[in-house]
Design a protein around this motif. Structure first.
Motif, PDB file in Angstrom:
ATOM      1  N   ALA A 506       0.826  -1.201   0.000  1.00 35.98           N
ATOM      2  CA  ALA A 506       0.000   0.000   0.000  1.00 35.98           C
ATOM      3  C   ALA A 506       0.862   1.253   0.000  1.00 35.98           C
ATOM      4  O   ALA A 506       1.851   1.340   0.729  1.00 35.98           O
ATOM      5  N   ARG A 507       0.422   2.260  -0.779  1.00 36.85           N
ATOM      6  CA  ARG A 507       1.226   3.470  -0.949  1.00 36.85           C
ATOM      7  C   ARG A 507       0.588   4.716  -0.364  1.00 36.85           C
ATOM      8  O   ARG A 507       1.281   5.689  -0.082  1.00 36.85           O
ATOM      9  N   TYR A 508      -0.733   4.707  -0.218  1.00 33.88           N
ATOM     10  CA  TYR A 508      -1.430   5.909   0.223  1.00 33.88           C
ATOM     11  C   TYR A 508      -2.014   5.700   1.618  1.00 33.88           C
ATOM     12  O   TYR A 508      -1.582   4.808   2.346  1.00 33.88           O
ATOM     13  N   ALA A 509      -2.971   6.547   2.007  1.00 33.18           N
ATOM     14  CA  ALA A 509      -3.550   6.469   3.362  1.00 33.18           C
ATOM     15  C   ALA A 509      -4.524   5.299   3.413  1.00 33.18           C
ATOM     16  O   ALA A 509      -5.741   5.460   3.346  1.00 33.18           O
ATOM     17  N   PHE A 510      -3.975   4.109   3.562  1.00 30.81           N
ATOM     18  CA  PHE A 510      -4.733   2.876   3.385  1.00 30.81           C
ATOM     19  C   PHE A 510      -5.403   2.411   4.680  1.00 30.81           C
ATOM     20  O   PHE A 510      -5.060   2.850   5.776  1.00 30.81           O
ATOM     21  N   HIS A 511      -6.352   1.534   4.526  1.00 30.17           N
ATOM     22  CA  HIS A 511      -7.060   0.883   5.621  1.00 30.17           C
ATOM     23  C   HIS A 511      -6.046   0.233   6.571  1.00 30.17           C
ATOM     24  O   HIS A 511      -5.214  -0.561   6.144  1.00 30.17           O
ATOM     25  N   CYS A 512      -6.093   0.600   7.835  1.00 30.20           N
ATOM     26  CA  CYS A 512      -5.201   0.106   8.901  1.00 30.20           C
ATOM     27  C   CYS A 512      -3.991   1.001   9.141  1.00 30.20           C
ATOM     28  O   CYS A 512      -3.329   0.840  10.174  1.00 30.20           O
ATOM     29  N   TRP A 513      -3.680   1.923   8.246  1.00 28.51           N
ATOM     30  CA  TRP A 513      -2.484   2.739   8.429  1.00 28.51           C
ATOM     31  C   TRP A 513      -2.536   3.521   9.735  1.00 28.51           C
ATOM     32  O   TRP A 513      -1.523   3.688  10.418  1.00 28.51           O
ATOM     33  N   ASP A 514      -3.727   3.999  10.113  1.00 32.06           N
ATOM     34  CA  ASP A 514      -3.848   4.731  11.371  1.00 32.06           C
ATOM     35  C   ASP A 514      -3.599   3.830  12.573  1.00 32.06           C
ATOM     36  O   ASP A 514      -2.881   4.202  13.507  1.00 32.06           O
ATOM     37  N   ALA A 515      -4.149   2.627  12.565  1.00 35.07           N
ATOM     38  CA  ALA A 515      -3.932   1.698  13.680  1.00 35.07           C
ATOM     39  C   ALA A 515      -2.470   1.266  13.751  1.00 35.07           C
ATOM     40  O   ALA A 515      -1.867   1.229  14.830  1.00 35.07           O
ATOM     41  N   PHE A 516      -1.885   0.909  12.597  1.00 34.59           N
ATOM     42  CA  PHE A 516      -0.472   0.515  12.578  1.00 34.59           C
ATOM     43  C   PHE A 516       0.403   1.622  13.164  1.00 34.59           C
ATOM     44  O   PHE A 516       1.311   1.369  13.965  1.00 34.59           O
ATOM     45  N   THR A 517       0.142   2.853  12.754  1.00 38.71           N
ATOM     46  CA  THR A 517       0.975   3.966  13.195  1.00 38.71           C
ATOM     47  C   THR A 517       0.763   4.264  14.669  1.00 38.71           C
ATOM     48  O   THR A 517       1.720   4.548  15.404  1.00 38.71           O
ATOM     49  N   PHE A 518      -0.472   4.202  15.131  1.00 32.10           N
ATOM     50  CA  PHE A 518      -0.740   4.465  16.541  1.00 32.10           C
ATOM     51  C   PHE A 518       0.001   3.457  17.421  1.00 32.10           C
ATOM     52  O   PHE A 518       0.655   3.842  18.394  1.00 32.10           O
ATOM     53  N   PHE A 519      -0.062   2.182  17.084  1.00 30.20           N
ATOM     54  CA  PHE A 519       0.634   1.173  17.883  1.00 30.20           C
ATOM     55  C   PHE A 519       2.145   1.263  17.702  1.00 30.20           C
ATOM     56  O   PHE A 519       2.908   1.037  18.641  1.00 30.20           O
ATOM     57  N   GLY A 520       2.600   1.560  16.503  1.00 29.59           N
ATOM     58  CA  GLY A 520       4.008   1.859  16.283  1.00 29.59           C
ATOM     59  C   GLY A 520       4.942   0.671  16.260  1.00 29.59           C
ATOM     60  O   GLY A 520       6.160   0.859  16.345  1.00 29.59           O
ATOM     61  N   ASP A 521       4.419  -0.538  16.120  1.00 31.71           N
ATOM     62  CA  ASP A 521       5.282  -1.711  16.033  1.00 31.71           C
ATOM     63  C   ASP A 521       5.656  -1.926  14.570  1.00 31.71           C
ATOM     64  O   ASP A 521       5.279  -2.916  13.939  1.00 31.71           O
ATOM     65  N   PHE A 522       6.397  -0.974  14.025  1.00 29.78           N
ATOM     66  CA  PHE A 522       6.707  -0.999  12.609  1.00 29.78           C
ATOM     67  C   PHE A 522       7.573  -2.205  12.221  1.00 29.78           C
ATOM     68  O   PHE A 522       7.507  -2.676  11.092  1.00 29.78           O
ATOM     69  N   GLY A 523       8.368  -2.683  13.173  1.00 31.97           N
ATOM     70  CA  GLY A 523       9.211  -3.829  12.871  1.00 31.97           C
ATOM     71  C   GLY A 523       8.411  -5.048  12.468  1.00 31.97           C
ATOM     72  O   GLY A 523       8.841  -5.837  11.622  1.00 31.97           O
TER      73      GLY A 523
END
Length: 598
Positions: A506-523
């Motif tokens: 995904a390249r844009y403001a996709f479904h789940c991007w807000d949840a992924f970013t809030f939790f911040g477990d990018f690894g």
């Protein structure tokens, strides 16, 4: 024998305690030379004993964000036990990154055998269903039964014995009164768990926001949401379905009764969920069983349609009886979970697979709804309940992302589309709704040098499926709630494509991007965040944690719905009416009925 926890706490309480700690750890202290008389020693011992008793019977350890040390070691290296008390007995967790973590606390009896398709049975000391002694809760519990792969329903994982919850906290002080965030995971009410990597609370977000986090597993798919007449006939309520919602409500009752001992404030509980987790919040806001159990709600990308009755669902779900070869509840209960999952109509009506949700609507094609109006959990459709003043009136935050369907666009080659190809696809998919509809869509979302065809197409379908329908939810709640309602659109795009759930790039403001970013477990996503990602994360967390604490976002420009909609990226940008002309068109043409379900 005094534990390491007691040593460390006593050391923090003053010189008498420090002397006691050093003695018990066989260390020396020059100050001890001054306390040589028997009377003084006895006095000190009594003081230490008294304070120890106060600690053991009154206080619980509280670090409240401190990084305490002992002999040069962090507390996380020195602590041997992390204990908290619940109404079912003590639990022992562990420290991760200076955060107290309790994994896999059971909150109900396993919903299997005769308890399959029944209201969850909470653990109760009087009934002898609690554990004996101290329960070790250092590993996550099993996920609930579900397909192994969102794109493949032929193999399954998980267990029916899956009703576990998890807690992350910086404090175990009952007086800390930290805001509580209760996470309800998404996944079409069919997939995932409360500890899915990258999509669940963790020590990092706990430290960054200072809240107590709770997540849970709840029953999924047919084991969590099957409505059938043969099940309704044997039910005390005369209905069936919504078992997963009952599980969530039981967790909220557990939070009310126990969270104080984990440093949380039971009067400041925020439920937050994404996708079908947001849909669960949509239901909770109208459920009489959830009254008083939460005090704010943040719904990310929820479904806007929730009006199917249990009896309607029972008629649609009759295919379960045909596919499983059963004609009664006893037969269904005798089936192994995998047999029941194999009998689920994933790709035939009522389409429990919901494979079309990330594509343009097909005229006349509607997925089957899993949560239903059953006369117990939901007495009426939420929109009707809210209009009638029978909803749960709490501060509400409704957010969606600007390009939701970019998570799983129907065409994996969409990033290579040309503008002629884009126009041809839009015409082909929308002409069944009328040639004027297709033409107007191309006027509202035109070819442009400012955007890519992927951006325009995913924005168009997102408006139909999510943006405009959630505007309707915001309109109704803001018109009938006394509490404030806030509407936000996440416009931040990731700095590089994200491979989420191993199903997309995904390249844009996709479904789940807000949840992924809030939790911040990018690894866990295999993603290396850049400055713009971290700026968005900081902004989102600031808005949400202020909302959880105070009932309003942090930014003063983010006013209630009707006054503005907030565009959220590295800053909050107020906009009067986001996509008003576009949403007026889609809603006028009847596309609300094609909003996301589940």
């Amino acid at each position: 024998m005094t534990s390491d926890v007691e040593y460390l706490l006593l050391k923090e309480k003053g010189p008498y305690h420090e002397m006691y700690v050093r003695r018990r750890l066989n260390t020396s202290s020059s100050s001890c030379k001054f306390y040589t008389t028997v009377i003084v020693i006895i006095s000190i011992s009594l003081l230490v004993l008294l304070n120890s008793l106060i600690y053991v019977f009154v206080l619980v350890p509280s670090w409240q964000g401190q990084v305490l040390t002992y002999d040069g070691r962090k507390v996380s290296e020195a602590l041997a036990h992390v204990l908290a008390h619940t109404q079912c007995g003590p639990v022992e967790g562990l420290l991760e990154e200076d955060v107290f973590v309790f994994k896999g606390i059971p909150y109900a009896l396993p919903p299997e055998g005769s308890r399959r398709w029944q209201k969850p049975v909470g653990l109760n000391e009087k009934e002898g269903t609690c554990w004996k002694g101290t329960l070790q809760v250092k590993q996550f519990g099993s996920a609930c039964v579900q397909p192994k792969d969102p794109n493949n329903h032929s193999s399954f994982t998980g267990s029916e014995d899956c009703l576990f919850l998890n807690v992350w906290t910086r404090s175990l002080d009952p007086l800390a009164k930290l805001p509580v965030m209760v996470w309800i995971h998404g996944g079409d009410l069919v997939f995932f768990s409360g500890n899915y990597p990258g999509y669940s609370p963790n020590p990092s977000v706990t430290k960054a926001t200072g809240a107590v986090y709770v997540s849970m597993n709840y029953r999924l798919g047919p084991l969590g949401f099957l409505s059938l007449d043969v099940l309704s006939k044997e039910s005390p309520s005369g209905t069936s379905g919504n078992y997963g919602l009952m599980d969530i409500i039981l967790v909220l009752q557990w939070v009310r009764d126990n969270i104080r001992n984990f440093g949380g404030d039971p009067s400041k509980v925020t439920v937050f969920g994404q996708s079908s987790g947001g849909t669960a919040i949509h239901a909770l806001l109208a459920s009489p069983l959830a009254v008083g159990l939460f005090h704010r709600a943040w719904a990310m990308s929820p479904s806007s349609i929730l009006n199917k009755t249990s009896s309607q669902a029972s008629r649609d779900n009759a295919i379960f009886l045909t596919r499983t070869g059963c004609d009664n509840a006893d037969c269904l209960r005798s089936l192994a979970p995998v047999k029941l999952m194999e009998g689920t109509p994933w790709s035939v009506f009522p389409y429990w697979g919901m494979e079309d949700l990330f594509s343009m609507p097909v005229k006349g094609h509607f997925d089957g709804a899993l949560p239903v109006v059953d006369g117990k959990v939901l007495m009426e459709p939420p929109l009707q309940a809210w209009k009638s003043g029978r909803g749960i009136d709490v501060p509400l935050l409704l957010t969606t992302t600007a390009q939701e369907i970019d998570l799983m666009p129907f065409d994996p080659t969409i990033s290579h589309w040309t503008w002629p190809h884009y126009r041809a696809i839009v015409k082909e998919q929308l002409t069944p709704f009328g040639t004027q509809v297709a033409q107007k869509a191309l006027e509202l979302y035109p070819s442009s040098s400012r955007y890519s065809p992927e951006f325009q197409y995913t924005s168009l379908v997102t408006d139909i499926r999510a943006t405009c329908p959630v505007h309707v939810l915001a309109n109704v709640t803001s018109s009938h709630f006394r509490s404030p309602v806030y509407r936000g659109i996440v416009t931040a795009s990731p700095s590089q494509p994200v491979n989420a759930f191993n199903i997309s790039s995904a390249r844009y403001a996709f479904h789940c991007w807000d949840a992924f970013t809030f939790f911040g477990d990018f690894g866990a996503l295999g993603f290396q965040p850049q400055t713009k990602d971290l700026d968005f994360q900081r902004m989102l967390r600031q808005q949400v944690i202020t909302f959880a604490r105070d009932g309003r976002p942090e930014s003063p420009v983010w006013q209630t719905y009707g006054t503005c909609t907030a565009l959220i990226s590295d800053h909050v940008f107020p906009e009067d009416h986001y996509n008003r002309d576009k949403c007026d068109f889609w809603l006028r043409e009847g596309f609300f009925s094609y909003a996301w379900i589940n």
